[in-house]
Design a protein around this motif. Sequence first.
Motif, PDB file in Angstrom:
ATOM      1  N   GLY A  49       0.844  -1.188   0.000  1.00  0.00           N
ATOM      2  CA  GLY A  49       0.000   0.000   0.000  1.00  0.00           C
ATOM      3  C   GLY A  49       0.878   1.236   0.000  1.00  0.00           C
ATOM      4  N   THR A  50       0.569   2.178  -0.857  1.00  0.00           N
ATOM      5  CA  THR A  50       1.305   3.438  -0.901  1.00  0.00           C
ATOM      6  C   THR A  50       0.312   4.563  -0.675  1.00  0.00           C
ATOM      7  N   ILE A  51       0.611   5.411   0.291  1.00  0.00           N
ATOM      8  CA  ILE A  51      -0.273   6.527   0.633  1.00  0.00           C
ATOM      9  C   ILE A  51       0.474   7.811   0.302  1.00  0.00           C
ATOM     10  N   ILE A  52      -0.102   8.604  -0.590  1.00  0.00           N
ATOM     11  CA  ILE A  52       0.529   9.848  -1.029  1.00  0.00           C
ATOM     12  C   ILE A  52      -0.192  11.013  -0.357  1.00  0.00           C
ATOM     13  N   ILE A  53       0.584  11.769   0.404  1.00  0.00           N
ATOM     14  CA  ILE A  53       0.042  12.898   1.155  1.00  0.00           C
ATOM     15  C   ILE A  53       0.249  14.174   0.336  1.00  0.00           C
ATOM     16  N   SER A  54      -0.830  14.894   0.110  1.00  0.00           N
ATOM     17  CA  SER A  54      -0.808  16.128  -0.679  1.00  0.00           C
ATOM     18  C   SER A  54       0.025  17.209   0.010  1.00  0.00           C
ATOM     19  N   PRO A  55       0.673  18.078  -0.776  1.00  0.00           N
ATOM     20  CA  PRO A  55       1.398  19.200  -0.159  1.00  0.00           C
ATOM     21  C   PRO A  55       0.472  20.137   0.623  1.00  0.00           C
ATOM     22  N   ASN A  56      -0.820  20.072   0.360  1.00  0.00           N
ATOM     23  CA  ASN A  56      -1.788  20.922   1.057  1.00  0.00           C
ATOM     24  C   ASN A  56      -2.450  20.224   2.237  1.00  0.00           C
ATOM     25  N   SER A  57      -1.939  19.087   2.625  1.00  0.00           N
ATOM     26  CA  SER A  57      -2.522  18.319   3.722  1.00  0.00           C
ATOM     27  C   SER A  57      -2.439  19.084   5.046  1.00  0.00           C
ATOM     28  N   PRO A  58      -3.485  18.991   5.868  1.00  0.00           N
ATOM     29  CA  PRO A  58      -3.425  19.618   7.193  1.00  0.00           C
ATOM     30  C   PRO A  58      -2.424  18.921   8.118  1.00  0.00           C
ATOM     31  N   MET A  59      -1.891  17.770   7.696  1.00  0.00           N
ATOM     32  CA  MET A  59      -0.895  17.060   8.504  1.00  0.00           C
ATOM     33  C   MET A  59       0.513  17.622   8.299  1.00  0.00           C
ATOM     34  N   LEU A  60       0.674  18.514   7.321  1.00  0.00           N
ATOM     35  CA  LEU A  60       2.004  19.016   6.982  1.00  0.00           C
ATOM     36  C   LEU A  60       2.157  20.485   7.343  1.00  0.00           C
ATOM     37  N   THR A  61       3.367  20.847   7.731  1.00  0.00           N
ATOM     38  CA  THR A  61       3.665  22.249   8.042  1.00  0.00           C
ATOM     39  C   THR A  61       4.399  22.923   6.884  1.00  0.00           C
ATOM     40  N   THR A  62       4.819  22.141   5.906  1.00  0.00           N
ATOM     41  CA  THR A  62       5.447  22.693   4.701  1.00  0.00           C
ATOM     42  C   THR A  62       4.688  22.157   3.493  1.00  0.00           C
ATOM     43  N   LYS A  63       4.943  22.691   2.356  1.00  0.00           N
ATOM     44  CA  LYS A  63       4.248  22.280   1.134  1.00  0.00           C
ATOM     45  C   LYS A  63       4.991  21.155   0.411  1.00  0.00           C
ATOM     46  N   THR A  64       5.611  20.274   1.180  1.00  0.00           N
ATOM     47  CA  THR A  64       6.341  19.148   0.599  1.00  0.00           C
ATOM     48  C   THR A  64       5.503  17.885   0.762  1.00  0.00           C
ATOM     49  N   PRO A  65       5.117  17.253  -0.352  1.00  0.00           N
ATOM     50  CA  PRO A  65       4.310  16.026  -0.235  1.00  0.00           C
ATOM     51  C   PRO A  65       5.097  14.918   0.453  1.00  0.00           C
ATOM     52  N   ARG A  66       4.390  13.970   1.016  1.00  0.00           N
ATOM     53  CA  ARG A  66       5.013  12.834   1.698  1.00  0.00           C
ATOM     54  C   ARG A  66       4.417  11.544   1.153  1.00  0.00           C
ATOM     55  N   THR A  67       5.139  10.469   1.360  1.00  0.00           N
ATOM     56  CA  THR A  67       4.669   9.137   0.976  1.00  0.00           C
ATOM     57  C   THR A  67       4.905   8.182   2.135  1.00  0.00           C
ATOM     58  N   ILE A  68       3.920   7.372   2.415  1.00  0.00           N
ATOM     59  CA  ILE A  68       4.072   6.295   3.387  1.00  0.00           C
ATOM     60  C   ILE A  68       3.909   4.984   2.617  1.00  0.00           C
ATOM     61  N   SER A  69       4.886   4.115   2.759  1.00  0.00           N
ATOM     62  CA  SER A  69       4.823   2.794   2.135  1.00  0.00           C
ATOM     63  C   SER A  69       4.485   1.775   3.216  1.00  0.00           C
ATOM     64  N   ILE A  70       3.502   0.941   2.923  1.00  0.00           N
ATOM     65  CA  ILE A  70       3.100  -0.091   3.873  1.00  0.00           C
ATOM     66  C   ILE A  70       3.142  -1.437   3.158  1.00  0.00           C
ATOM     67  N   TYR A  71       3.784  -2.391   3.804  1.00  0.00           N
ATOM     68  CA  TYR A  71       3.893  -3.739   3.249  1.00  0.00           C
ATOM     69  C   TYR A  71       3.172  -4.709   4.178  1.00  0.00           C
ATOM     70  N   LEU A  72       2.284  -5.515   3.615  1.00  0.00           N
ATOM     71  CA  LEU A  72       1.661  -6.584   4.382  1.00  0.00           C
ATOM     72  C   LEU A  72       2.573  -7.792   4.269  1.00  0.00           C
ATOM     73  N   LEU A  73       3.057  -8.255   5.397  1.00  0.00           N
ATOM     74  CA  LEU A  73       3.995  -9.367   5.414  1.00  0.00           C
ATOM     75  C   LEU A  73       3.255 -10.702   5.497  1.00  0.00           C
ATOM     76  N   GLY A  74       3.965 -11.761   5.176  1.00  0.00           N
ATOM     77  CA  GLY A  74       3.393 -13.092   5.144  1.00  0.00           C
ATOM     78  C   GLY A  74       2.788 -13.543   6.458  1.00  0.00           C
ATOM     79  N   ASN A  75       3.268 -12.990   7.572  1.00  0.00           N
ATOM     80  CA  ASN A  75       2.718 -13.369   8.873  1.00  0.00           C
ATOM     81  C   ASN A  75       1.479 -12.552   9.259  1.00  0.00           C
ATOM     82  N   GLY A  76       1.005 -11.692   8.340  1.00  0.00           N
ATOM     83  CA  GLY A  76      -0.212 -10.920   8.587  1.00  0.00           C
ATOM     84  C   GLY A  76       0.014  -9.574   9.250  1.00  0.00           C
ATOM     85  N   THR A  77       1.268  -9.240   9.571  1.00  0.00           N
ATOM     86  CA  THR A  77       1.556  -7.939  10.157  1.00  0.00           C
ATOM     87  C   THR A  77       1.975  -6.960   9.069  1.00  0.00           C
TER      88      THR A  77
END
Length: 190
Positions: free
Chosen positions: A40-68
Amino acid sequence: MDSSKFIELVLDLHNKYGNALGISDVYAYSALGRVIKAVGTIIISPNSPMLTTKTPRTISIYLLGNGTALALADLPINTATLSNCIGEKIEVTNDLYKPPSTLTATNITKCQDPVYKLVKDVGRKYGINLEVWLTSELGMEGVKVVYRGGIKDLKHLARLVILMTTLTNVKSMNDVDLVLKLISNLMSKS
């Protein structure tokens, strides 16, 4: 958790929280690997209320074989500040492509750096065990805020994204008060 549930959660995150959190897009797909079952890749907009600068962010999430899940986001601090820290070696096999590769990182377990302490304390406050990893792999080099564990439900995923994204605003201790207010405000709405 299986791949279909993981993909559903990532897509639902965008549908339910996308506008409120400034998530501009998500990608989620299953994988045929033995270690990595879905991405799963989550792309955060530069205009997100979670950010204090106008730099976009990305969170990468991997579902592992053990379910975590393994979630990673860049933490923009200087690696030199972590030079006197103690950690444990972590290896994660990436079998999305052939031949498989291995991400080697150091999970910082003891450190006097204030940003490290902030990440650990904020995660603990909200019941999400966050880690700080130092990576030197090509394309992954730098300091990461990392989550390893289960994703209970959509609200848990939203809170994880809020914490990981807002913590990426901390470049120095001058940013802490603003980030803590931001986290408190966003968590009360999630």
